[in-house]
Design an enzyme around this catalytic site. Structure first.
Site, PDB file in Angstrom:
ATOM      1  N   VAL A 130       0.818  -1.226   0.000  1.00 42.03           N
ATOM      2  CA  VAL A 130       0.000   0.000   0.000  1.00 42.03           C
ATOM      3  C   VAL A 130       0.847   1.268   0.000  1.00 42.03           C
ATOM      4  O   VAL A 130       0.301   2.371  -0.124  1.00 42.03           O
ATOM      5  CB  VAL A 130      -0.991   0.030   1.183  1.00 42.03           C
ATOM      6  CG1 VAL A 130      -1.988  -1.111   1.087  1.00 42.03           C
ATOM      7  CG2 VAL A 130      -0.269   0.035   2.534  1.00 42.03           C
TER       8      VAL A 130
ATOM      9  N   SER B  28      -8.159   2.983  14.804  1.00 43.41           N
ATOM     10  CA  SER B  28      -7.858   2.383  16.100  1.00 43.41           C
ATOM     11  C   SER B  28      -8.435   3.278  17.181  1.00 43.41           C
ATOM     12  O   SER B  28      -8.603   4.492  16.972  1.00 43.41           O
ATOM     13  CB  SER B  28      -6.340   2.265  16.288  1.00 43.41           C
ATOM     14  OG  SER B  28      -6.011   1.959  17.626  1.00 43.41           O
TER      15      SER B  28
ATOM     16  N   ASN C 292      -7.094  -1.910   5.334  1.00 43.61           N
ATOM     17  CA  ASN C 292      -6.742  -2.501   6.623  1.00 43.61           C
ATOM     18  C   ASN C 292      -5.238  -2.570   6.872  1.00 43.61           C
ATOM     19  O   ASN C 292      -4.808  -2.554   8.022  1.00 43.61           O
ATOM     20  CB  ASN C 292      -7.324  -3.926   6.680  1.00 43.61           C
ATOM     21  CG  ASN C 292      -6.717  -4.754   7.783  1.00 43.61           C
ATOM     22  OD1 ASN C 292      -7.018  -4.583   8.958  1.00 43.61           O
ATOM     23  ND2 ASN C 292      -5.827  -5.675   7.410  1.00 43.61           N
TER      24      ASN C 292
ATOM     25  N   LYS D  82      -3.585   7.056  13.056  1.00 43.64           N
ATOM     26  CA  LYS D  82      -4.942   6.551  13.216  1.00 43.64           C
ATOM     27  C   LYS D  82      -5.956   7.686  13.344  1.00 43.64           C
ATOM     28  O   LYS D  82      -7.092   7.576  12.854  1.00 43.64           O
ATOM     29  CB  LYS D  82      -5.015   5.605  14.418  1.00 43.64           C
ATOM     30  CG  LYS D  82      -4.171   4.336  14.233  1.00 43.64           C
ATOM     31  CD  LYS D  82      -4.569   3.566  12.964  1.00 43.64           C
ATOM     32  CE  LYS D  82      -3.845   2.250  12.840  1.00 43.64           C
ATOM     33  NZ  LYS D  82      -4.271   1.473  11.649  1.00 43.64           N
TER      34      LYS D  82
ATOM     35  N   TYR E 235       1.912   6.537  16.020  1.00 45.36           N
ATOM     36  CA  TYR E 235       0.785   5.631  15.766  1.00 45.36           C
ATOM     37  C   TYR E 235      -0.541   6.368  15.948  1.00 45.36           C
ATOM     38  O   TYR E 235      -1.448   6.272  15.111  1.00 45.36           O
ATOM     39  CB  TYR E 235       0.872   4.431  16.709  1.00 45.36           C
ATOM     40  CG  TYR E 235      -0.153   3.352  16.434  1.00 45.36           C
ATOM     41  CD1 TYR E 235       0.009   2.480  15.362  1.00 45.36           C
ATOM     42  CD2 TYR E 235      -1.272   3.191  17.247  1.00 45.36           C
ATOM     43  CE1 TYR E 235      -0.915   1.479  15.100  1.00 45.36           C
ATOM     44  CE2 TYR E 235      -2.204   2.194  16.995  1.00 45.36           C
ATOM     45  CZ  TYR E 235      -2.020   1.342  15.924  1.00 45.36           C
ATOM     46  OH  TYR E 235      -2.947   0.355  15.668  1.00 45.36           O
TER      47      TYR E 235
END
Length: 267
Positions: free
Chosen positions: A61, A140, A87, A157, A153
């Site tokens: 991706v 998330s 995903n 998200k 992270y």
């Protein structure tokens, strides 16, 4: 639903594979993309036992040409696709803001956020041409709650959440719908790709995942029902859902709570 078609990035293991299996059991034609050929072919074999025409394609991706190649393949094989699940992701980098390198930031941004951007950008023209389509973007609870020491992270998200909210409004006149999925810990292989500056973090995260009462299959089930009901928010874990409600309705109280927890962690 034998005429319905779904493509899932990162579909060879973990949540992606669970989603593929769930939709296959509902009669969907399934294509999974992944960067791990061995796992991809293993997952393809499992899927074929349920959906004989299921297949795997190599898809990184971080390369838009791979997603474009998948789109072309799906048009040739199926005449299009109804659901695209963005995903594919990595565990990101854990550590204090001053310790995480910019190279690590770039890595997690390129996969977790830009991978979803590339997926949406690549398949939106096809959805518009078809007159319908549904994106499932895997974010998330980290993108809603922003726990300390997980800045890169969390940012990726949160970006997926924001992108999904944007597309929900932007694409509605084209009969294109969106769901954003915000799970907390569940048993998966997330730590395989996690880079940490915190000693023992991998084992701690693995313990949290193993203790979770919610499985990848549970999350996949929530994804399927969200698609069926055309629901946008999929916040799967009760505690994190309650924390998110506190943040929405009492942001000051939420900030105080998070700061208190951080002081306990680092004192």
């Amino acid at each position: 639903m034998s005429d319905k078609r779904i493509f899932i990035t990162g579909g060879a293991s973990g949540l992606g594979k669970a989603i593929a299996m769930r939709f296959a059991r509902e009669g969907f034609k399934v294509c999974i993309g992944d960067v791990n050929d061995e796992r991809g072919l293993e997952a393809e074999a499992e899927l074929k036992a349920i959906a004989p025409d299921a297949f795997y394609l190599f898809c990184d991706v971080t390369k838009v040409k791979h997603l474009e190649s998948v789109r072309t393949e799906l048009e040739e094989r199926w005449g299009g696709v109804d659901v695209v699940v963005n995903n594919a992701g990595v565990g990101g980098t854990a550590g204090a803001i001053e310790d995480v390198s910019l190279a690590d930031w770039q890595w997690v941004l390129d996969v977790n956020l830009m991978g979803v951007v590339r997926g949406c950008k690549t398949f939106t023209p096809l959805f518009k041409q078809q007159g319908n389509g549904h994106f499932v973007n895997i974010a998330s609870a980290a993108g809603l709650l922003s726990a300390p020491m997980m800045s890169s992270y969390n940012v990726t998200k949160a970006g997926v959440v924001s992108l999904s909210e944007t597309l929900l409004a932007e694409l509605c006149t084209h009969n294109i719908t969106t769901s954003v999925v915000c799970p907390a810990f569940f048993q998966t292989n997330l730590t395989e790709s996690m880079r940490s500056h915190i000693g023992g973090l991998h084992s701690k995260v693995n313990k949290l995942m193993s203790r979770s009462k919610i499985t990848a299959e549970d999350v996949a089930d929530s994804v399927f029902h969200a698609y069926m009901k055309q629901e946008f928010w999929v916040v799967t874990h009760p505690l994190e859902r309650r924390m998110w409600y506190v943040k929405r309705f009492s942001p000051k109280g939420f900030n105080m709570l998070m700061q208190r927890q951080a002081k306990k962690l680092f004192s």
